[in-house]
Scaffold this motif. Structure first.
Motif, short mmCIF file in Angstrom:
data_model
loop_
_atom_site.label_atom_id
_atom_site.label_comp_id
_atom_site.label_asym_id
_atom_site.label_seq_id
_atom_site.Cartn_x
_atom_site.Cartn_y
_atom_site.Cartn_z
N VAL A 153 0.85 -1.19 0.00
CA VAL A 153 0.00 0.00 0.00
C VAL A 153 0.89 1.24 0.00
CG1 VAL A 153 -0.18 0.04 2.52
CG2 VAL A 153 -1.98 1.09 1.14
N GLN A 154 0.39 2.30 -0.59
CA GLN A 154 1.15 3.55 -0.61
C GLN A 154 1.05 4.27 0.73
OE1 GLN A 154 -0.28 5.88 -3.95
NE2 GLN A 154 1.05 4.78 -5.38
N PRO A 155 2.03 5.09 1.04
CA PRO A 155 1.93 5.90 2.27
C PRO A 155 0.64 6.71 2.28
CG PRO A 155 4.14 6.03 1.37
CD PRO A 155 3.32 5.29 0.35
N ARG A 172 -4.31 5.91 14.62
CA ARG A 172 -4.29 5.50 13.22
C ARG A 172 -4.84 4.08 13.03
NH1 ARG A 172 0.43 4.78 10.70
NH2 ARG A 172 1.62 4.32 12.58
N PHE A 173 -4.59 3.21 14.01
CA PHE A 173 -5.02 1.82 13.93
C PHE A 173 -6.17 1.58 14.90
CE2 PHE A 173 -0.69 -0.23 12.58
CZ PHE A 173 -0.60 0.68 11.54
N GLN A 178 0.78 -17.30 11.56
CA GLN A 178 2.00 -17.41 10.75
C GLN A 178 2.47 -16.07 10.23
OE1 GLN A 178 -1.00 -17.88 9.57
NE2 GLN A 178 -0.99 -16.67 7.68
N GLY A 179 1.62 -15.04 10.33
CA GLY A 179 2.00 -13.70 9.92
C GLY A 179 1.54 -13.34 8.52
N THR A 180 1.37 -12.05 8.31
CA THR A 180 1.03 -11.51 6.99
C THR A 180 1.87 -10.27 6.75
OG1 THR A 180 -0.78 -10.82 5.53
CG2 THR A 180 -0.94 -10.14 7.83
N GLN A 181 2.41 -10.16 5.56
CA GLN A 181 3.33 -9.06 5.25
C GLN A 181 2.55 -7.80 4.89
OE1 GLN A 181 6.91 -8.95 5.10
NE2 GLN A 181 6.49 -6.76 4.87
N VAL A 182 2.95 -6.70 5.51
CA VAL A 182 2.43 -5.37 5.17
C VAL A 182 3.62 -4.54 4.71
CG1 VAL A 182 1.38 -3.26 6.04
CG2 VAL A 182 0.47 -5.49 6.73
N THR A 183 3.52 -4.01 3.51
CA THR A 183 4.57 -3.15 2.96
C THR A 183 3.97 -1.82 2.57
OG1 THR A 183 5.76 -5.08 2.09
CG2 THR A 183 6.36 -2.93 1.21
N VAL A 184 4.54 -0.77 3.14
CA VAL A 184 4.07 0.60 2.85
C VAL A 184 5.18 1.29 2.08
CG1 VAL A 184 3.14 2.72 3.78
CG2 VAL A 184 2.77 0.56 5.00
N ALA A 185 4.93 1.53 0.80
CA ALA A 185 5.95 2.12 -0.05
C ALA A 185 5.30 2.74 -1.27
CB ALA A 185 6.97 1.06 -0.49
N SER A 186 5.97 3.73 -1.83
CA SER A 186 5.47 4.36 -3.04
C SER A 186 6.19 3.80 -4.26
CB SER A 186 5.63 5.88 -2.97
OG SER A 186 6.97 6.21 -2.68
N LEU A 192 -1.23 4.92 6.79
CA LEU A 192 -0.05 4.06 6.90
C LEU A 192 1.22 4.80 6.51
CD1 LEU A 192 -1.67 0.78 5.67
CD2 LEU A 192 -0.38 1.00 7.79
N LYS A 193 2.30 4.46 7.20
CA LYS A 193 3.61 5.07 7.00
C LYS A 193 4.61 3.99 6.60
CE LYS A 193 2.65 8.29 10.80
NZ LYS A 193 3.14 8.81 12.11
N PRO A 194 5.68 4.37 5.93
CA PRO A 194 6.70 3.37 5.59
C PRO A 194 7.21 2.60 6.81
CG PRO A 194 7.07 5.36 4.35
CD PRO A 194 5.96 5.67 5.32
N GLU A 195 7.28 3.25 7.95
CA GLU A 195 7.75 2.57 9.16
C GLU A 195 6.77 1.55 9.71
OE1 GLU A 195 7.59 5.87 8.60
OE2 GLU A 195 7.09 6.98 10.44
#
Length: 114
Positions: free
Chosen positions: A12-14, A66-67, A106-114, A85-88
């Motif tokens: 997702v984007q910031p 935020r959450f 087991q976890g799920t990946q969240v990636t915040v990036a443009s 959401l923020k990159p951090e």
């Protein structure tokens, strides 16, 4: 057999939003305190938010405002609504359930990036 299965992660984007879900089976879900943790690369796993069996919530300072953590005991499901959401916030997010014993998904990946 106890299972906690996370879903809803992704890229997702910031400034964007995601909603994570954690479907529980094999436990009396309503009796458990349930929580979201996250672990970024090279860092320790940290508590993001927790909700008790009675519905009391608590948040890490970094995500407060935020959450939003919530639970649906009828569906045996835990949620985490993540806004602004923020990159951090990039990390693997884990579902945790604790009562008499401690269980992890087991976890799920969240990636915040443009």
């Amino acid at each position: 057999q106890v299972q906690l299965v996370e879903s809803g992660g992704g890229l997702v984007q910031p400034g964007g939003s995601l909603r994570l879900s954690c479907a529980a089976s094999g436990i009396i879900f309503s009796s458990y305190a349930v929580a979201w943790y996250r672990q970024a690369p090279g860092k320790q796993r940290e508590l993001v938010a927790i909700i008790t069996s009675g519905g009391t919530t608590n948040y890490a300072v970094a995500v407060k405002g935020r959450f939003t953590i919530s639970r649906d005991n009828a569906k045996n499901t835990l949620y985490l609504q993540m806004n602004s959401l923020k990159p951090e916030d990039t990390a693997v997010y884990f579902c945790n359930a604790v009562y008499a014993q401690n269980y992890w998904g087991q976890g799920t990946q969240v990636t915040v990036a443009s």
